[in-house]
Every structure is written in C-alpha cells, then in structure tokens.
Write an enzyme that holds these catalytic residues in place. Structure first.
Site, PDB file in Angstrom:
ATOM      1  N   LYS A  80      41.923  36.652  27.003  1.00 29.35           N
ATOM      2  CA  LYS A  80      40.516  36.132  26.781  1.00 29.35           C
ATOM      3  C   LYS A  80      39.960  37.337  25.950  1.00 29.35           C
ATOM      4  O   LYS A  80      40.626  38.508  25.717  1.00 29.35           O
ATOM      5  CB  LYS A  80      39.903  36.851  28.431  1.00 29.35           C
ATOM      6  CG  LYS A  80      38.507  36.598  28.548  1.00 29.35           C
ATOM      7  CD  LYS A  80      38.220  36.965  30.222  1.00 29.35           C
ATOM      8  CE  LYS A  80      36.745  36.636  30.401  1.00 29.35           C
ATOM      9  NZ  LYS A  80      36.393  37.238  32.040  1.00 29.35           N
ATOM     10  N   SER A 155      34.930  33.456  34.457  1.00 25.06           N
ATOM     11  CA  SER A 155      34.525  33.413  33.190  1.00 25.06           C
ATOM     12  C   SER A 155      36.033  33.412  32.027  1.00 25.06           C
ATOM     13  O   SER A 155      35.636  33.315  30.961  1.00 25.06           O
ATOM     14  CB  SER A 155      33.652  34.827  32.733  1.00 25.06           C
ATOM     15  OG  SER A 155      34.550  35.791  33.218  1.00 25.06           O
ATOM     16  N   SER A 179      36.064  35.503  38.333  1.00 31.26           N
ATOM     17  CA  SER A 179      36.442  35.269  37.068  1.00 31.26           C
ATOM     18  C   SER A 179      37.726  34.946  36.548  1.00 31.26           C
ATOM     19  O   SER A 179      38.080  34.201  35.565  1.00 31.26           O
ATOM     20  CB  SER A 179      35.624  36.009  35.835  1.00 31.26           C
ATOM     21  OG  SER A 179      34.343  35.734  35.851  1.00 31.26           O
TER      22      SER A 179
END
Lengths: 477, 68
Positions: A80, A155, A179
């Site tokens: 990420k 996320s 997330s």
C-alpha cells in the site's frame, strides 16, 4: 523441492520463499514475472501507484548474488502506498501528497528488508486510507479481480486485489476501521488486523493514531503468519509499540482446531445479514465443528452496538486534526467523501472525543470477561451485505454515504474500537460469484490462535486454490 | 479555497451527509447525536484514576506465549 507452477507468481508466499532459498528459481526470475503481472494486470485492475522496474531488478540481482538465509530472502513484494522509504515517493492515494518523498523508513518495511524481502512497487489505496469501499476520486477505483464491476473494499484496495490476482505474494495494508480485513473479504484473500501495538507504525501515514494498525494480506493463512512473524514486534521508534513477546506463529499453525472453543455472537454481528450470507456463515461454522472446534453461543456487551459509530467518531476527529491545515488551504484537492468525513471531525466536542476513547477500557474489560472468559475466539461474518458494485456505492458525500459506510464496516469496526486482533478469510463464493468471508477475533496479542483456527478452516476447504480469470476483466473504463 | 469557503463547504456538504444538526454518527440506526451515542454507550461517567489504562489492559490480557 517445492512443486512450482509454470508461472512462479501462482505459487504461495511460503512456497516461493522456499523455492528461492533452495535455488530452484532465482529472485530475478520471480521478480521479472511479478513486475510483468503487476503491469499487465494494472490495465484492468488499476493496481499500481508506482513501480521502478530498474530498481526492482537491481534488488533481485543483488539477492541472487548474495543469497541470504532470512525467511523472505529474494521474495518480491508490493505494498500500500503509505509506507515510507527514504528517497521514494509515497503519495497516500491523494493529490495533497503528490510527489511527496519521505526521509523515514517505515518500521514494517525495515523488518521486511531485514527478512530479505524485496519492495518492488507501490499499490493504489483509498485517499488517505479513509474509506471502506475502495473508491478513490483522485487515483481512480481499484477493480475487484473476481468481477471488475464490484468494489475491492478499502482502504488497502490494491493490496487485496493484487494478492487475489496473483500479482504479488503478499502486501502490507493498514486497518483503522476494517481496511485490511474488508479488502481481504471482498477480494477473497486472508487479512490480519493485528492487536493495537503489535506492528510498528513508525514511518507509516497516520490516519487515526489510537486506531491505526498495520497488517499483511496474503493468499493463505500460512503465508499471513509468515509475513506477520517478520513484521511483528516492539519498535522503540513507535511510542505506541507494545513490548509484548511475539511467539512463533508458524509453530502451532498446523495443530488444528481440536481443543479450541469458538464463540458465536448472539448480537450485533449477525444483524442485518442477508439470508445467503447467513447460510454461508453457518456452513463455515459446520466446517469448524468438523475440524474439531467446540462451538458455543456467547453474549456480547450491549455497548458493542455503539462501537461502529464510536470508531467513526474517533477516526474523523483525529483525522481532522491532522488534515485541518490542508483542508483550509487546499480543500478542493480532496475527494468529496474524504473531505466530508474529515470535516465531520471538526464538529466533535473535545470532551466527547475523550469520553469515547475512555469507553474503550470499559468495553474491552467487559468484552474480555463475557467472550474470552468462555471461548478462545469469536467467529463472525466479515460482511453482512453482498459485495456491491462500484456504481451503487459511488455515493461521494451524498445523503446515503454515512449509512452505506456504517453497513460495510458493521463487522470490522467493533474490533478496531476494542483493539483486538481479527483475521479475515475467504469461505468460498456467493451466488454472485464474489467471495464470501468470515472473521476470527481473538484475545489481545493472541494472533497465533487465530492463525491456528484459520489454517484449520483452510485445510478443510482450500478456497485459496481458486484463482480469478484475467480473461474476464477487460480494460478499466 | 478560503477559510470561509471551506467552512461553508463542510457545513453544507457534511451537515447534509453526516452531521444532520450534529447528529453525525449513526443516521442509519438511530440518528443520535455524538453526545447521545457516547452517553448511551456508557461514556461520561468515568472517574478513573488511571485514564490511560486501555493500553495497559491490552498488555495485561495478552497470553503468555512462553507457555504456549
């Protein structure tokens, strides 16, 4: 010798690490294949925030020239886009941080570096990690490999999608309200939300300092345990890091579910669940019974019903404090939903914010007594709704946004409020063809029991062996 | 955006979405205000000599991995 598939990207993390260590395949071969997958799949799934092929291959050649004996020597990974590495951009899915080059090295990346892993690409994410669906107005929506019309969850959207698509063997995500676990659930992979303080947050983009955690997304439970074994542990650079012994996640993982007691919640987690997902959850319960676990009902504290809302309140308030300056000076550079949710934090009275935080102690103590006084882990669905399409959840800051976000995070956010570990894992597929999932919730710092239960389920089902079909994707619209 | 514009933006957009005259947190379930939610969850009555006990409690509840 490990039995490797024709494309090394189709191997699990555990198998590829063993194959590289045994000299069966080189890090360069694996890295080249992974770069190819990330790039070619990104056309359809919007996975990549950035990739430096030259640097990735340099890392791989160095690993081949100096083969190490660390657990992830020569294994290429992608993460990420919020874990800082000196000299490399980290844009956090945003326009605000476009071109930002940090001078810190994330504590989690440092541990992966020390374990021999390569860091070859930055993966797309929800803007500032604030969003459970995966939408991103700034960098575009990441697509679900099982059906690109549907959300990936957020996320850590591309972390989930890239692992599911076999474009990376594992990826770091962050979990403030779900997330890591929600992208894992929507994309049919394994995601661990760790106990607060288990993994260093130093050098990771902050969202909500009392709720943020960092954890791995992988194809299998064993891969996840391997990756967490590497990144877990005390870090003096992170003031909130817990100096609690980590233990060996791999040692007991094959011990099975026999002798463990699982609790099924009598409130909250099953509320509003669709009939189909309730039936699939019951199927998973039967699998755990077959695996030898004892199953009992457990009551939860009444206040658990408020934990979803309280998690939103704390996240918005802490996020607003971080973003206020940029919101005042560069407000039009935020996505509408991100701006609206942070702005909600400005309306939270400081006294209420502190009271909300203080509630964590009381609720954790009560939850511990009611649940872990009786069972070793709680088993819940991960989602109570079908995985929606991108279009039907593209609500921005419209009137339906809050209700939709609450519903998607119904099973994830209470675990963040409590600060407990939660393992999200796939349980096959719903009639829609999209993944279904469960969650195991454990005692603080008892990720090991969750891996043991997860592996027991996985051994009986082996859903991880089913791969999405790239031929069905098309191009990102 | 100026400070005034930002304020107007979040007053217009956020109140419509989330705040609802400060009823920001849970319109899907109850439409309660922040204060009501915190109070109903048991907050506001804490008179604790150890306000940061949450993190200590997490550590106290950890299993003894050396014995596992």
């Amino acid at each position: 010798m490990t039995d490797l598939p024709s494309n090394p990207c189709d191997a699990t993390l555990t198998d590829i690490a063993a194959a590289i260590a045994a000299g069966q395949v080189s890090s360069s071969e694996v890295t080249e294949a992974s770069i190819e997958r990330l790039k070619s799949y990104s056309d359809a799934l919007n996975l990549l925030a950035g990739i430096d092929e030259g640097d990735a291959m340099r890392q791989a050649k160095e690993a081949d020239a100096n083969p190490g004996r660390q657990p992830l020597s020569g294994v290429p990974l992608a993460h990420k886009d919020m874990f800082y590495r000196p000299g490399r951009m980290s844009e956090c899915g945003s326009k605000i941080r476009k071109g930002f080059v940090p001078d810190q090295l994330s504590g989690a990346l440092k541990r992966l570096d020390n374990a021999g892993a390569l860091d070859i690409a930055r993966l797309n994410m929800v803007e500032f990690a604030l969003g459970v669906t995966g939408h991103n107005e700034i960098t575009g929506n990441v697509r679900n490999p099982w059906n690109p019309l549907h959300i990936t969850g957020g996320s850590s959207s591309a972390s989930g999608a890239a692992v599911a698509a076999r474009a990376t063997f594992g990826a770091l995500g962050s979990d403030t309200g779900g997330s890591v676990r929600l992208p894992a659930a929507c994309c049919g992979v394994v995601g661990m939300k760790v106990t607060m303080g288990r993994v260093s947050r130093f050098g990771a983009m902050p969202l909500s300092h009392t709720l943020d955690t960092i954890g791995p997304l992988t194809r299998t439970v064993t891969d996840n345990a391997l990756m967490l074994s590497v990144i877990a542990g005390y870090d003096a650079d992170d003031a909130s890091s817990a100096n609690v012994a980590v233990g060996d996640y791999m040692r007991g993982i094959e011990e099975g579910a026999k002798g463990l007691k699982i609790g099924l919640p009598t409130s909250h987690f099953m509320e509003g669940i669709t009939d189909e997902l309730a039936a699939r959850f019951q199927d998973a319960v039967e699998v755990m019974k077959k695996a030898g676990a004892e199953i009992v009902d457990v009551d939860l504290p009444d206040a658990i019903q408020y934990s979803n809302a309280l998690t939103s309140l704390i996240t918005a308030t802490e996020g607003a404090a971080i973003h206020q300056h940029w919101m005042e000076t560069r407000g039009d550079e935020y996505g509408k939903q991100t701006f609206a949710r942070f702005a909600g934090g400005f309306a939270t009275p400081a006294t209420r914010y502190v009271q909300a935080l203080n509630l964590r102690t009381a609720l954790l103590a009560e939850f511990n007594e009611m649940v872990f006084g009786k069972v070793d882990a709680l088993m819940t669905p991960m989602m109570v709704m079908d995985i929606p399409t991108i279009k039907e959840t593209d609500v921005g800051d419209g009137p339906n946004a809050a209700a939709m976000l609450q519903r998607v995070g119904h099973c994830s956010r209470p675990v963040n409020f409590l600060g407990l570990p939660g393992l999200s894992m796939p349980t096959g597929f719903a009639n829609s063809g999209l993944p279904s999932s469960i969650q195991f919730v454990g005692r603080p710092f008892d990720e090991a029991t969750l891996y043991r239960l997860g592996r027991a389920y996985e051994r009986e089902t082996e859903w991880f062996k089913t791969a999405p079909d790239p031929g069905a994707w098309g191009k990102v619209a | 955006m100026t400070g005034d514009e930002v304020f107007k933006h979040w007053m217009q957009n956020v109140q419509a979405v989330d705040l609802g005259d400060r009823e920001i947190m849970d319109p899907a379930r109850s439409g309660k205000s922040v204060g009501e939610i915190v109070r109903d969850a048991g907050g506001g009555l804490v008179f604790d000599t150890e306000p940061a006990r949450y993190y200590k409690l997490l550590r106290e509840l950890a299993p003894d991995v050396s014995g596992k």
